[in-house]
Design an enzyme around this catalytic site. Structure first.
Site, PDB file in Angstrom:
ATOM      1  N   HIS A 104       7.963  -7.647  -3.646  1.00  0.00           N
ATOM      2  CA  HIS A 104       6.685  -8.028  -4.257  1.00  0.00           C
ATOM      3  C   HIS A 104       6.820  -9.324  -5.072  1.00  0.00           C
ATOM      4  CE1 HIS A 104       4.337  -4.421  -3.309  1.00  0.00           C
ATOM      5  NE2 HIS A 104       5.525  -3.833  -3.310  1.00  0.00           N
TER       6      HIS A 104
ATOM      7  N   GLU B 114       4.529 -10.937  -6.451  1.00  0.00           N
ATOM      8  CA  GLU B 114       3.510 -10.979  -7.511  1.00  0.00           C
ATOM      9  C   GLU B 114       3.959 -10.315  -8.805  1.00  0.00           C
ATOM     10  OE1 GLU B 114       3.493  -9.178  -4.811  1.00  0.00           O
ATOM     11  OE2 GLU B 114       2.578  -7.219  -5.050  1.00  0.00           O
TER      12      GLU B 114
ATOM     13  N   SER C  72     -23.898  -7.983 -26.556  1.00  0.00           N
ATOM     14  CA  SER C  72     -23.183  -6.950 -27.309  1.00  0.00           C
ATOM     15  C   SER C  72     -22.396  -7.581 -28.453  1.00  0.00           C
ATOM     16  CB  SER C  72     -22.213  -6.233 -26.384  1.00  0.00           C
ATOM     17  OG  SER C  72     -21.185  -7.136 -25.992  1.00  0.00           O
ATOM     18  N   GLY C  73     -22.339  -8.910 -28.469  1.00  0.00           N
ATOM     19  CA  GLY C  73     -21.511  -9.590 -29.459  1.00  0.00           C
ATOM     20  C   GLY C  73     -20.127  -9.862 -28.894  1.00  0.00           C
ATOM     21  N   GLY C  74     -19.821  -9.281 -27.735  1.00  0.00           N
ATOM     22  CA  GLY C  74     -18.512  -9.477 -27.104  1.00  0.00           C
ATOM     23  C   GLY C  74     -18.462 -10.758 -26.293  1.00  0.00           C
ATOM     24  N   VAL C  75     -17.268 -11.058 -25.773  1.00  0.00           N
ATOM     25  CA  VAL C  75     -17.042 -12.319 -25.069  1.00  0.00           C
ATOM     26  C   VAL C  75     -17.883 -12.423 -23.784  1.00  0.00           C
ATOM     27  CG1 VAL C  75     -15.283 -13.710 -23.893  1.00  0.00           C
ATOM     28  CG2 VAL C  75     -14.679 -12.402 -25.915  1.00  0.00           C
ATOM     29  N   ASP C  76     -17.856 -11.358 -22.975  1.00  0.00           N
ATOM     30  CA  ASP C  76     -18.462 -11.468 -21.640  1.00  0.00           C
ATOM     31  C   ASP C  76     -19.971 -11.735 -21.701  1.00  0.00           C
ATOM     32  OD1 ASP C  76     -15.913 -10.720 -21.142  1.00  0.00           O
ATOM     33  OD2 ASP C  76     -16.399  -8.692 -20.485  1.00  0.00           O
ATOM     34  N   SER C  77     -20.673 -10.944 -22.523  1.00  0.00           N
ATOM     35  CA  SER C  77     -22.125 -11.146 -22.558  1.00  0.00           C
ATOM     36  C   SER C  77     -22.466 -12.470 -23.250  1.00  0.00           C
ATOM     37  CB  SER C  77     -22.843  -9.965 -23.219  1.00  0.00           C
ATOM     38  OG  SER C  77     -22.441  -9.794 -24.546  1.00  0.00           O
TER      39      SER C  77
ATOM     40  N   LYS D 196     -10.702 -12.293 -17.234  1.00  0.00           N
ATOM     41  CA  LYS D 196     -11.018 -12.403 -18.669  1.00  0.00           C
ATOM     42  C   LYS D 196     -10.551 -13.730 -19.297  1.00  0.00           C
ATOM     43  CE  LYS D 196     -12.405  -9.919 -22.339  1.00  0.00           C
ATOM     44  NZ  LYS D 196     -13.578  -9.036 -22.338  1.00  0.00           N
TER      45      LYS D 196
ATOM     46  N   GLY E 165       0.837  -1.204   0.000  1.00  0.00           N
ATOM     47  CA  GLY E 165       0.000   0.000   0.000  1.00  0.00           C
ATOM     48  C   GLY E 165       0.867   1.246   0.000  1.00  0.00           C
TER      49      GLY E 165
ATOM     50  N   CYS F  97       5.179  -6.260   1.752  1.00  0.00           N
ATOM     51  CA  CYS F  97       5.559  -4.852   1.823  1.00  0.00           C
ATOM     52  C   CYS F  97       4.806  -4.121   2.954  1.00  0.00           C
ATOM     53  CB  CYS F  97       5.319  -4.230   0.452  1.00  0.00           C
ATOM     54  SG  CYS F  97       6.238  -2.727   0.225  1.00  0.00           S
TER      55      CYS F  97
END
Ligand code: XMP
Length: 516
Positions: free
Chosen positions: A172, A174, A226-231, A372, A58, A85
């Site tokens: 870190h 990550e 929407s034609g996109g991946v998520d929807s 995603k 942080g 950290c």
């Protein structure tokens, strides 16, 4: 809801890398949740699946009186805790160590040397490169802890107290630049927290379908496509759960890529039959966009019109109780005010996720635990066409924000043809998958050129191609001269309204990915 998975809780203290911690843990097939430090409550901490906690970094200093504190309830749980950290410094302060800020501030690469056998460093090289990013460090180790590694500047790089199951890293793990960071996190998960029930998409799918069935019973659900991946993945998943009780509405705003509207219609008509409805609304959108030049106004008009059209259509389906949205986990993290994603303030985003609260429908977000790439994999398991799943992201306001200035049918038509040539070139030459997002922008600029013996006075195109992990930051993709030459030649020879092609080599920041 992920039932039997063991879970890691990442408590966020405002680090720019918190999402990355969650990402790495998921890459290690472990379920995790990110919660801001000020939202931690009993229910979260008493979750039986909780197997370990990570305290993130942080921007604050624990020496500052107003800085976020470590809740003692967390320490008393008795489950393993890893402080990174700022998280390490919180542990240090809690156990009466001393945190200081010396001249030996370490930022960026550093080499650490492991000084003591530690479960965290199992099978990790004795000397290895890590990423440091904080001014504060431990000056005196906390009571009951041992030092397990030091940096080349002799700064304490890690400590632990095995009896209390507490571990801390000054660096870190990550961040990719910490070369053995993933191994260290994996040791924390599998050796220290003893994670057994891994997060597997197959399980996610079957569990999700079952819980959706129980929750939705025989209620009707609508989903905006929407034609996109998520929807798309949201709709396919819901269809598996509730079949004919799912109704999909696709608003064609006329700002999609060439033939895309038809492609969406074909995909969904076959799958959903009568329960799929396409609304041809391009004239409504174009009319409202007439004479509008300001990017924010354009975005707002498109967003508002989309909602109006969708709402009108949704009301025609009687007895609907739920509205499904393709919200992903990063959207959730970014929308919590504490995390404050920078892009949201720069542009007002619009997508099918922003549908109206006043519709009084219960919201259902079946992908909200996923990233995603996990959604893409889930889409594969739902047998969605891989070309659709691997498509570059496409913004809700569509081509309107790739046509700076006023948008009209003629300009959309030019841009659709240019975009198709550009994207097909990338696909045919195996470049498409190396790029995170590529598209063309039609500039409101005409210039003089010569073709054959003729003078031309035509539009200018700018090509955009970026690499990115999440769209928050991006670098431009560097084509070679042959590639740029060929793309430019193909566009100018096939689209007569264009006589000049530029290449946009701006990173984000300072640019954004879209032009508006
Ligand atoms: P910017 O232009 O903000 O874009 O750097 C970052 C990513 O977000 C996409 N984008 C949007 N996606 N609705 C969306 O669903 C929107 O209004 C929107 N605006 C930008 C953009 O394509 C890029 O991938």
């Amino acid at each position: 809801m992920i039932l039997s998975n063991d879970k890691i809780l990442v408590i966020d203290y405002g680090s720019q890398y918190t999402q990355l911690i969650a990402r790495r843990i998921r890459e290690l097939q472990t379920f995790c949740e990110v919660i801001p430090f000020n939202k931690i409550n009993k229910k979260i901490l008493n979750d039986k699946a909780l197997s370990g906690i990570i305290l993130s970094g942080g921007p604050n200093s624990v020496k500052d009186k107003k800085s976020p504190k470590l809740d003692s309830k967390i320490l008393n749980l008795g489950i393993p805790i890893l402080g990174i950290c700022y998280g390490l410094q919180l542990i240090c302060k809690e156990f009466k160590g001393k945190v200081g800020q010396s001249k030996l501030r370490e930022y960026g690469h550093s080499i650490i040397t492991v000084k003591r056998k530690s479960l965290l460093f199992k099978k990790v090289k004795t000397k290895n490169q890590v990423w440091m990013s904080h001014g504060d460090h431990i000056e005196k180790k906390p009571y009951g802890f041992v030092i397990t590694s030091l940096s080349s500047e002799k700064v304490i790089a890690s400590i632990e107290n095995l009896d209390k199951n507490l571990f801390g890293l000054q660096f870190h793990p990550e961040v990719y630049h910490s070369l053995e960071g993933k191994k260290i996190l994996s040791n924390f998960l599998f050796i220290i927290c003893k994670i057994k029930n891994k997060f597997k998409l197959e399980n996610f799918l079957s569990v999700k379908v079952k819980t959706l069935r129980v929750k939705l019973k025989n209620k009707k659900v609508i989903c905006g496509l929407s034609g996109g991946v998520d929807s798309t993945v949201t709709a396919f998943l819901l269809h598996k759960a509730v079949q004919n009780n799912l109704f999909c509405i696709f608003v064609d705003h006329g700002l999609l890529r060439l033939n895309e509207s038809k492609e969406v219609e074909n995909t969904f008509k076959t799958k959903f039959g009568k329960n799929f409805k396409k609304i041809e609304a391009s004239n409504i959108f174009l009319k409202k966009l007439k004479k509008i030049k300001d990017p924010e106004k354009k975005r707002k008009i498109i967003g508002k019109t989309f909602i109006e059209v969708f709402e009108k259509e949704a009301k025609k389906i009687k007895g609907v109780e739920y509205l499904a949205q393709g919200t992903l986990y990063p959207d959730i993290i970014e929308s919590i005010p504490f995390f404050g994603g920078p892009t949201a303030k720069i542009k007002s985003h619009h997508n099918v996720g922003g549908l109206p609260k006043k519709m009084k429908l219960k919201i259902i977000e079946p992908l909200k635990e996923l990233f995603k790439d996990e959604v893409r994999n889930l889409g594969g398991k739902l047998k969605i066409n891989s070309e659709l799943l691997n498509r570059h992201p496409f913004p809700g306001p569509g081509l309107a924000i790739r046509i700076p200035g006023e948008v009209d049918k003629h300009k959309i038509d030019i841009l659709q043809r240019v975009d198709k040539i550009y994207i097909e070139y990338l696909k045919n030459n195996m470049i498409y998958d190396k790029i995170w997002q590529a598209f063309a922008v039609l500039l409101p600029v005409k210039s003089v050129g010569v073709m054959g013996d003729e003078r031309t006075y035509n539009y200018t195109i700018s090509l955009r191609a970026v690499t990115s992990v999440d769209g928050m930051t991006a670098d431009f993709y560097m084509f070679n001269k042959t590639q740029l030459t060929n793309i430019s030649k193909e566009i100018i020879s096939q689209v007569k309204e264009v006589n000049r092609v530029l290449f946009d080599f701006t990173s984000k920041p300072p640019g954004t990915i879209e032009w508006e």
